[in-house]
Each structure stands twice: as structure tokens, then as C-alpha cells.
Design a protein around this motif. Structure first.
Motif, PDB file in Angstrom:
ATOM      1  N   UNK A   1       0.835  -1.078   0.098  1.00  0.00           N
ATOM      2  CA  UNK A   1       0.015   0.034   0.177  1.00  0.00           C
ATOM      3  C   UNK A   1       0.849   1.307   0.038  1.00  0.00           C
ATOM      4  N   UNK A   2       0.268   2.454  -0.235  1.00  0.00           N
ATOM      5  CA  UNK A   2       1.149   3.361  -0.631  1.00  0.00           C
ATOM      6  C   UNK A   2       1.697   4.019   0.859  1.00  0.00           C
ATOM      7  N   UNK A   3       1.043   3.582   2.086  1.00  0.00           N
ATOM      8  CA  UNK A   3       1.384   4.103   3.420  1.00  0.00           C
ATOM      9  C   UNK A   3       2.372   2.831   4.034  1.00  0.00           C
ATOM     10  N   UNK A   4       2.860   2.023   3.227  1.00  0.00           N
ATOM     11  CA  UNK A   4       3.677   0.984   3.967  1.00  0.00           C
ATOM     12  C   UNK A   4       5.026   1.760   4.564  1.00  0.00           C
ATOM     13  N   UNK A   5       5.780   0.893   5.486  1.00  0.00           N
ATOM     14  CA  UNK A   5       6.916   1.390   5.718  1.00  0.00           C
ATOM     15  C   UNK A   5       7.984   1.592   4.924  1.00  0.00           C
ATOM     16  N   UNK A   6       9.165   2.170   5.157  1.00  0.00           N
ATOM     17  CA  UNK A   6       9.963   2.648   4.140  1.00  0.00           C
ATOM     18  C   UNK A   6      10.762   1.353   3.571  1.00  0.00           C
ATOM     19  N   UNK A   7      10.890   0.448   4.540  1.00  0.00           N
ATOM     20  CA  UNK A   7      11.819  -0.534   4.075  1.00  0.00           C
ATOM     21  C   UNK A   7      11.036  -1.424   3.027  1.00  0.00           C
ATOM     22  N   UNK A   8       9.668  -1.693   3.386  1.00  0.00           N
ATOM     23  CA  UNK A   8       8.951  -2.284   2.437  1.00  0.00           C
ATOM     24  C   UNK A   8       8.608  -1.344   1.038  1.00  0.00           C
ATOM     25  N   UNK A   9       8.560  -0.242   1.175  1.00  0.00           N
ATOM     26  CA  UNK A   9       8.597   0.603   0.094  1.00  0.00           C
ATOM     27  C   UNK A   9       9.576   0.352  -0.839  1.00  0.00           C
TER      28      UNK A   9
END
Length: 387
Positions: free
Chosen positions: A346-354
Motif C-alpha cells: 500500500x502507499x502508506x507501507x513502511x519505508x523498507x517495504x516501499x
């Protein structure tokens, strides 16, 4: 003509221990080129030959379908044994007209390389084919003699045609040639040129870091989209199917907020033949009720290690990791996202996942991100079917 692909893998590696199953850019080394061979649709069968139970297990985990694993004799696994020896051993077991020898140490090989090379092999009625990269380097013997240019008339680089350097990514060989000569190359030989970066094979530890960066860059360049159809969609719950908020009723019961658009997207996937699996680290009555409402039978609550659960289910699902799409938003999802064919967040995932996602949704968890992911999967499968 019967075309088979063949990747020999042995247990012992002198330069890099367990090289063939070492993780690179989140996947075992052997999986990169093997996956592309599957995606190319060039081969009637694909085989791996190994003397290692660990390698066998890893191959079957990565590719529960589409790849067969054969035993490799000890004689063909010594430091002195030639690659041709294991090819000849394979020839005694499996029928084929053309064999494609694939080297695991060339993970930058792509599906289109196999396709273009096969077209050239057939169009030119070749007996064998090798892969190579263009080189504009000047070569000398150790005694000081120039090999490929005249030092008295040193050409400008832009005017120098250069040479082709064998990169060892893969080889095509007719069965008749292999049987008669015992060699992978001979008769009418063709060459398939590959991009310059594929010149690098993994032989030393230092090669791993370089190739890993190239793989990551290539994934970003091609939007890291899968080259085979998605057959299963696995989902996290909190922060993905829900907005991750904590809501409590007057009686203290935990409540969850879902998006009805997500439900319709999941239904579209199932109608198209894609399995849907939901995994949650919690054991929530609210989520269980929602799964029952959506008629999702493969709901697994209380899962602490989601990737271990996926690995455990692969044989019964009959899918490979590269045929799975996964959507998650937090660090507990990271291992799954690193190993599947299509990683979505999702757009609001944590940075490492992004950073690790192949596709970042425009919408947030609980606000239509899953519906967006479903639409993306359907588009990918539709586009692959049209190719």
C-alpha cells in the motif's frame, strides 16, 4: 523437435561455499536464470541435475512445478569433470533433439535471450549456439604480441569493430552433435549476442555484490514485473486489507475497518482462476467473520512466520514462488515480498517495504489498495496472455 533445458548444479564450490543456492537480490542464485527459461516458453521440459539434497530441496521449493530434478553422479561432480560429462550422462536418461545448457552463474540472462537465440538456431539450421558479449578491448599475449589490432595503427574506439567474448550464459546443442563429438559446440555454430553487463559471471565473492546491484537495477528498470502468470495472491490483513487502526466497541471487542472495493477485486481474481490466500499474525474474530463473508477458505490466522507458511503450502498449491503475488505493509511481510514473483505494498507501507516492492499502490491500506493490486494482477495476466 523436442527442446529441453538443463542446468547442472553440484554441492561443492571451491570459490564460494554453497554458491548455487546462495541468496542474491533475495533469491537463490540458480533461480534467476531458471525462472527466465520457464518464462521464455522455449522448452518442452526443464531439468536440474544435482548431487546435493539441499539443492534438490531448494529447487523444489522455488519451482514445485515446471522443473524436474535428476540425480547427478559423483563422477560428474569432481573438480576435474567437464560440463560435457554431465551433459552426456543426461543424454542417457532424457530424450531430446536440442539441449540448452544453462549456467546458474549467469543470473542476468532474460527470457528474450532464449527466445531470440532459438529463432536464430532454427532460422540458420545451426548445430550449436553459444552466447557472447561485444568487447572493444585490445588483447595481447604474455610475450607482448598484439592479438586483435595493429599497435602501429591504433584504431579509435568508435571505429573499432571489436570482438565477441563468450559469456557462458547458455548453449544450444543438437543431440546428434553431442553424441558424435562429446562436445557442446561444433558443426554449424551460431552466436547470440547479449548485453555487455552479462559478461560478468559469479566466480568470486566480489562478483556477488556487483551482480546483485545489477539485478536490483534491472528489476527497477523493468518495473520488476513478473514474466509468468500470477496464479496465487497472498495478503496480509492489518494495514493492507484494513487501515491498521485500532477500534474498540463498548464491550471492548476489537473492530476492523475493511473496504468493499477490495472484496470485489478479490472476487474478480477468483473468477479468473487465481487463488486467494489471507495470512494474519493475529487471531481476530472480526477478521474471521470477514473472511467467512467473502467466502475465502484459505485464511490462516495466528501465523508468526508468513514466508514459512507459504513455503509449507507450495506443494499443495502446486505453484512456484514466482507465480505468487503478495501484498503487505510492514516488516513482518518483508521476507515474503523479497521472495515472490510480484511484491506489492500500500502507499502508506513502511519505508523498507516501499524499497522492496515491485509495485507501490496509489491507495493506502483499507482504502482500496488491495483492489488496486487485484486490478494490477489481472492486467499482468491479460498482457502475458496476449503476447
Amino acid at each position: 523437435m523436442r527442446w529441453v533445458a538443463f542446468m547442472p548444479l553440484r554441492a561443492n564450490s571451491k570459490s564460494i561455499p554453497d554458491k548455487n543456492i546462495r541468496l542474491i537480490a533475495g533469491r537463490p542464485l540458480f533461480a534467476w536464470s531458471l525462472e527466465q527459461a520457464i518464462a521464455s516458453c522455449c522448452f518442452d521440459e526443464i531439468y536440474v541435475a544435482t548431487d546435493s539434497p539441499r539443492i534438490r530441496s531448494n529447487v523444489l521449493i522455488q519451482f514445485p512445478t515446471g522443473v524436474s530434478v535428476l540425480e547427478r553422479s559423483a563422477e560428474t561432480c569432481t573438480d576435474m569433470a567437464s560440463t560435457e560429462s554431465v551433459m552426456l550422462e543426461f543424454q542417457q536418461k532424457i530424450a531430446f533433439d536440442v539441449i540448452c545448457l544453462i549456467q546458474a552463474t549467469s543470473p542476468l540472462t532474460r527470457a528474450e535471450n532464449f527466445r531470440i537465440a532459438k529463432q536464430k538456431f532454427l532460422a540458420n539450421n545451426l548445430d550449436s549456439l553459444l552466447t557472447a558479449v561485444p568487447s572493444k578491448r585490445f588483447f595481447w599475449t604474455k610475450t607482448g604480441a598484439a592479438i586483435n589490432y595493429d599497435p602501429a595503427n591504433r584504431p579509435r574506439r568508435q571505429d573499432f569493430e571489436g570482438w565477441l567474448m563468450e559469456n557462458g550464459a547458455f548453449y544450444f546443442t543438437r543431440k546428434t552433435l553431442l553424441a558424435e563429438t562429446g562436445n557442446r559446440l561444433g558443426g554449424r555454430i551460431g552466436i547470440h549476442e547479449m548485453s555487455p553487463e552479462t559478461a560478468l559471471e559469479i566466480d568470486e565473492i566480489s562478483d556477488l555484490a556487483i551482480v546483485e546491484q545489477l539485478l536490483l537495477q534491472r528489476q527497477q528498470k523493468f518495473d520488476r514485473m513478473p514474466t509468468t502468470r500470477i496464479r496465487l495472491f497472498a495478503l496480509d490483513v492489518d494495514g493492507t486489507l484494513t487501515d491498521g487502526g485500532m477500534y474498540y466497541g463498548s464491550d471492548g471487542e476489537a473492530l476492523k475497518k475493511f473496504d468493499t472495493r477490495d472484496a470485489h477485486g478479490l472476487q474478480l481474481l477468483r473468477e479468473s482462476g487465481i487463488r486467494v490466500c489471507v495470512l494474519s499474525s493475529e487471531n481476530s474474530p472480526a477478521v474471521a467473520a470477514r473472511m467467512k463473508k467473502l467466502k475465502i477458505d484459505e485464511y490462516y490466522p495466528g501465523v508468526k512466520d508468513k514466508f514459512a507458511m507459504i513455503e509449507q503450502k507450495l506443494p499443495s498449491w502446486g505453484v512456484a514462488l514466482h507465480e505468487i503475488a503478495y501484498i503487505g505493509d510492514d516488516l513482518c511481510d518483508l521476507r515474503c515480498l523479497q521472495r515472490v514473483g510480484l511484491a506489492i505494498c500500500p502507499a502508506d507501507a513502511v519505508l523498507e517495504v516501499l524499497r522492496h516492492a515491485h509495485h507501490v499502490c496509489l491507495r493506502s491500506g483499507g482504502h482500496g489498495a488491495v483492489r488496486e493490486a487485484c486490478d494490477r494482477i489481472l492486467d499482468i495476466n491479460r498482457n502475458l496472455s496476449e503476447k
